[in-house]
Write a protein that holds these residues in place. Structure first.
Motif, PDB file in Angstrom:
ATOM      1  N   ALA A 274      10.509  78.362  25.488  1.00 26.34           N
ATOM      2  CA  ALA A 274      11.778  78.703  26.143  1.00 26.34           C
ATOM      3  C   ALA A 274      11.626  80.004  26.925  1.00 26.34           C
ATOM      4  O   ALA A 274      12.062  80.118  28.072  1.00 26.34           O
ATOM      5  N   ARG A 275      10.946  80.967  26.322  1.00 31.60           N
ATOM      6  CA  ARG A 275      10.720  82.258  26.992  1.00 31.60           C
ATOM      7  C   ARG A 275       9.837  82.063  28.220  1.00 31.60           C
ATOM      8  O   ARG A 275      10.130  82.576  29.302  1.00 31.60           O
ATOM      9  N   ARG A 276       8.782  81.281  28.061  1.00 36.72           N
ATOM     10  CA  ARG A 276       7.860  81.045  29.168  1.00 36.72           C
ATOM     11  C   ARG A 276       8.561  80.371  30.349  1.00 36.72           C
ATOM     12  O   ARG A 276       8.252  80.631  31.513  1.00 36.72           O
ATOM     13  N   LEU A 277       9.542  79.523  30.043  1.00 34.26           N
ATOM     14  CA  LEU A 277      10.262  78.820  31.107  1.00 34.26           C
ATOM     15  C   LEU A 277      11.392  79.668  31.696  1.00 34.26           C
ATOM     16  O   LEU A 277      12.148  79.192  32.539  1.00 34.26           O
ATOM     17  N   GLY A 278      11.533  80.907  31.217  1.00 35.46           N
ATOM     18  CA  GLY A 278      12.477  81.832  31.837  1.00 35.46           C
ATOM     19  C   GLY A 278      13.858  81.868  31.216  1.00 35.46           C
ATOM     20  O   GLY A 278      14.769  82.503  31.763  1.00 35.46           O
ATOM     21  N   HIS A 279      14.040  81.186  30.086  1.00 32.62           N
ATOM     22  CA  HIS A 279      15.353  81.221  29.439  1.00 32.62           C
ATOM     23  C   HIS A 279      15.575  82.589  28.795  1.00 32.62           C
ATOM     24  O   HIS A 279      14.630  83.258  28.380  1.00 32.62           O
ATOM     25  N   LYS A 280      16.857  82.981  28.707  1.00 33.63           N
ATOM     26  CA  LYS A 280      17.173  84.352  28.296  1.00 33.63           C
ATOM     27  C   LYS A 280      17.739  84.469  26.879  1.00 33.63           C
ATOM     28  O   LYS A 280      17.724  85.542  26.291  1.00 33.63           O
ATOM     29  N   ALA A 281      18.325  83.360  26.352  1.00 34.07           N
ATOM     30  CA  ALA A 281      18.936  83.449  25.020  1.00 34.07           C
ATOM     31  C   ALA A 281      18.993  82.066  24.385  1.00 34.07           C
ATOM     32  O   ALA A 281      19.098  81.054  25.078  1.00 34.07           O
ATOM     33  N   VAL A 282      18.899  82.043  23.046  1.00 36.04           N
ATOM     34  CA  VAL A 282      18.979  80.791  22.279  1.00 36.04           C
ATOM     35  C   VAL A 282      20.049  80.972  21.200  1.00 36.04           C
ATOM     36  O   VAL A 282      20.063  81.981  20.503  1.00 36.04           O
ATOM     37  N   LEU A 283      20.940  79.988  21.083  1.00 42.97           N
ATOM     38  CA  LEU A 283      21.970  80.018  20.044  1.00 42.97           C
ATOM     39  C   LEU A 283      21.807  78.797  19.144  1.00 42.97           C
ATOM     40  O   LEU A 283      21.233  77.786  19.562  1.00 42.97           O
ATOM     41  N   LEU A 284      22.337  78.866  17.947  1.00 41.29           N
ATOM     42  CA  LEU A 284      22.293  77.719  17.037  1.00 41.29           C
ATOM     43  C   LEU A 284      23.303  77.918  15.920  1.00 41.29           C
ATOM     44  O   LEU A 284      23.813  79.019  15.706  1.00 41.29           O
ATOM     45  N   VAL A 285      23.578  76.834  15.197  1.00 37.61           N
ATOM     46  CA  VAL A 285      24.350  76.921  13.959  1.00 37.61           C
ATOM     47  C   VAL A 285      23.415  76.491  12.846  1.00 37.61           C
ATOM     48  O   VAL A 285      22.908  75.358  12.861  1.00 37.61           O
ATOM     49  N   GLY A 286      23.140  77.392  11.905  1.00 35.88           N
ATOM     50  CA  GLY A 286      22.192  77.057  10.835  1.00 35.88           C
ATOM     51  C   GLY A 286      22.161  78.149   9.776  1.00 35.88           C
ATOM     52  O   GLY A 286      22.918  79.134   9.850  1.00 35.88           O
ATOM     53  N   ASP A 287      21.280  77.974   8.811  1.00 34.49           N
ATOM     54  CA  ASP A 287      21.180  78.908   7.687  1.00 34.49           C
ATOM     55  C   ASP A 287      20.579  80.236   8.157  1.00 34.49           C
ATOM     56  O   ASP A 287      19.388  80.297   8.496  1.00 34.49           O
TER      57      ASP A 287
END
Ligand SMILES: CC(C)(COP(=O)(O)OP(=O)(O)OC[C@H]1O[C@@H](n2cnc3c(N)ncnc32)[C@H](O)[C@@H]1OP(=O)(O)O)[C@@H](O)C(=O)NCCC(=O)NCCS
Length: 189
Positions: A115-128
């Protein structure tokens, strides 16, 4: 499709690869075994339904025999009203009999790096939170954001791939990915 792979483990060799359409049935069966149909009722599913995963960001893990033993996908979203483009991660699932062998962690690290390599800036999720904290996720950056349905606030987590990417982000997450073509459902689950 270009396939990036890496190996880990000592006894059985596992390989991380991009998911391909032929993985669909094995992936669905794995999700059923790992988490039941619950993942389909989650509010995360509202952001996934009818959309394609983010380009190049669906991964599987296979064992030596080629059997699919883990899956993760990331999805394009907008983090709140006119908010920054971000990714939603999930579902992540590992074959129940292989839990605790490091497969989930290796897959998470690979997905985040891609994700970082493809230029994305943030990742969100719902989890433990206790599990995802090891990859840098925390509820700190989601305080002013909301999922489009019921969820537990302490499980709503984010990881910035670029410092400050979620500064000022507020409101409900919105799906922003490519819509599933009418004739195709193979990548829509
Ligand atoms: C959660 C899951 C993806 C972890 O994958 P895994 O391959 O077993 O994880 P790893 O082997 O990389 O990591 C194991 C470590 O994570 C910890 N861990 C696993 N699940 C955890 C959880 N829910 N909360 C806190 N810690 C957890 C283990 O205790 C272990 O800790 P240690 O390294 O200190 O011994 C896997 O157990 C799974 O598929 N669970 C069912 C589906 C699910 O809950 N998915 C996530 C929500 S969508």
């Amino acid at each position: 499709m270009e396939e990036r792979a890496e190996e880990f483990g000592q006894v059985t060799r596992f390989t991380i690869a991009r998911e391909v359409p032929m993985d669909a049935a094995a992936r669905e069966a794995l999700l059923d075994r790992a988490m039941g149909r619950n993942c389909k009722r989650k509010s995360s599913e509202k952001l996934r339904r009818g959309r394609m995963p983010s380009e190049g960001l669906s991964f599987v893990v296979r064992d030596d025999a080629g059997t699919l033993v883990a899956t993760v996908r990331l999805w394009d979203i907008t983090a709140g009203e006119d908010g920054p483009k971000s990714l939603l991660l999930g579902p992540l699932a590992v074959e129940p009999s292989l839990k605790g062998a490091g497969i989930g962690s290796a897959l998470m690290r690979h997905a985040i790096a891609e994700a970082r390599r493809l230029g994305h800036k943030a990742v969100l999720l719902v989890g433990d939170a206790p599990y995802y904290a090891r990859f840098g996720f925390s509820a700190e950056r989601t305080r002013r954001l909301a999922m489009p349905g019921p969820y537990e606030r302490e499980r709503f987590l984010a990881l910035e791939l670029e410092d400050g990417a979620l500064d000022g982000a507020a409101g409900v997450l919105k799906a922003s990915g490519r819509k599933v073509p009418a004739a195709s459902t193979s990548l829509a689950a």
